[in-house]
Design a protein around this motif. Structure first.
Motif: not given
Length: 213
Positions: A5, A15, A71, A74
């Motif tokens: 990812d 994403t 996420q 991130h």
């Protein structure tokens, strides 16, 4: 080792886009639920702004995007960076509508007034102003602000160049200066209105920041 990812992978890009879209949707919903755009900017003339404030949380964004909270960190580093990018995405989308409205103006005077009224009426203007104010002393965030403002000014300058050429108008101050002065005045007027300051600039005052004749 890169994750599946990661920001540079296809999955990571998807994403990232989903997180940005979810944040933009939450910001739009918040702006629609409060006193957005024109009502906020003009509230300064009516005796103060009364915009409902709701800070979007990381957990809300994660739920809306269908991702884990880590996420978001991130891919964007911080919530403030994400909100800034989402606010500008909405704002740049709205400026295309502003440009369309301006192209329908039959005179330079009408053109200036349309730009001012439309800019104040866009709910995303307030979202951007608040995101800019949140940059604070964070060097990375301030660098991102400079980059996004450079994109806005460049796009606005090119738009004004086309309009001036199409109509045979002139810009005594230069379209680059017109673009910067106009948006600086719009952001300032919106900031004052959001703070509840009375007697702020009207749309006609803002129209005067553009020198196109």
């Amino acid at each position: 080792m890169a994750t599946t990812d990661g920001a540079r992978t296809t999955r990571g890009a998807a994403t990232r886009a989903r997180i940005l879209a979810a944040t933009a949707g939450l910001l739009s919903a918040g702006a629609a639920g409060g006193a957005g755009g024109a009502s906020t900017a003009r509230a300064s003339d009516a005796g103060g702004a009364s915009t409902a404030r709701h800070a979007v949380t990381v957990s809300e964004i994660a739920r809306a995007a269908g991702v884990y909270p880590n996420q978001i960190t991130h891919h964007y580093g911080s919530k403030d960076r994400l909100v800034l990018d989402a606010a500008f995405a909405l704002f740049l989308r709205d400026t295309t509508r502003l440009q369309a409205a301006g192209r329908r103006a039959g005179s330079a005077d009408a053109f200036r007034q349309v730009l001012a009224r439309t800019a104040l009426a866009m709910p995303s203007t307030l979202l951007v102003v608040r995101a800019l104010a949140a940059a604070g002393d964070d060097d990375a965030q301030r660098e991102r602000v400079r980059l996004l403002l450079a994109v806005l000014f460049r796009q606005s300058e090119r738009y004004l160049e086309r309009v001036v050429a199409e109509h045979g108008w002139t810009s005594p101050s230069g379209v680059g200066r017109d673009a910067r002065t106009f948006w600086s005045a719009v952001f300032g007027a919106t900031l004052l209105a959001d703070a509840g300051v009375t007697g702020g600039p009207s749309d006609l005052d803002l129209a005067g920041t553009v020198s196109i004749r």
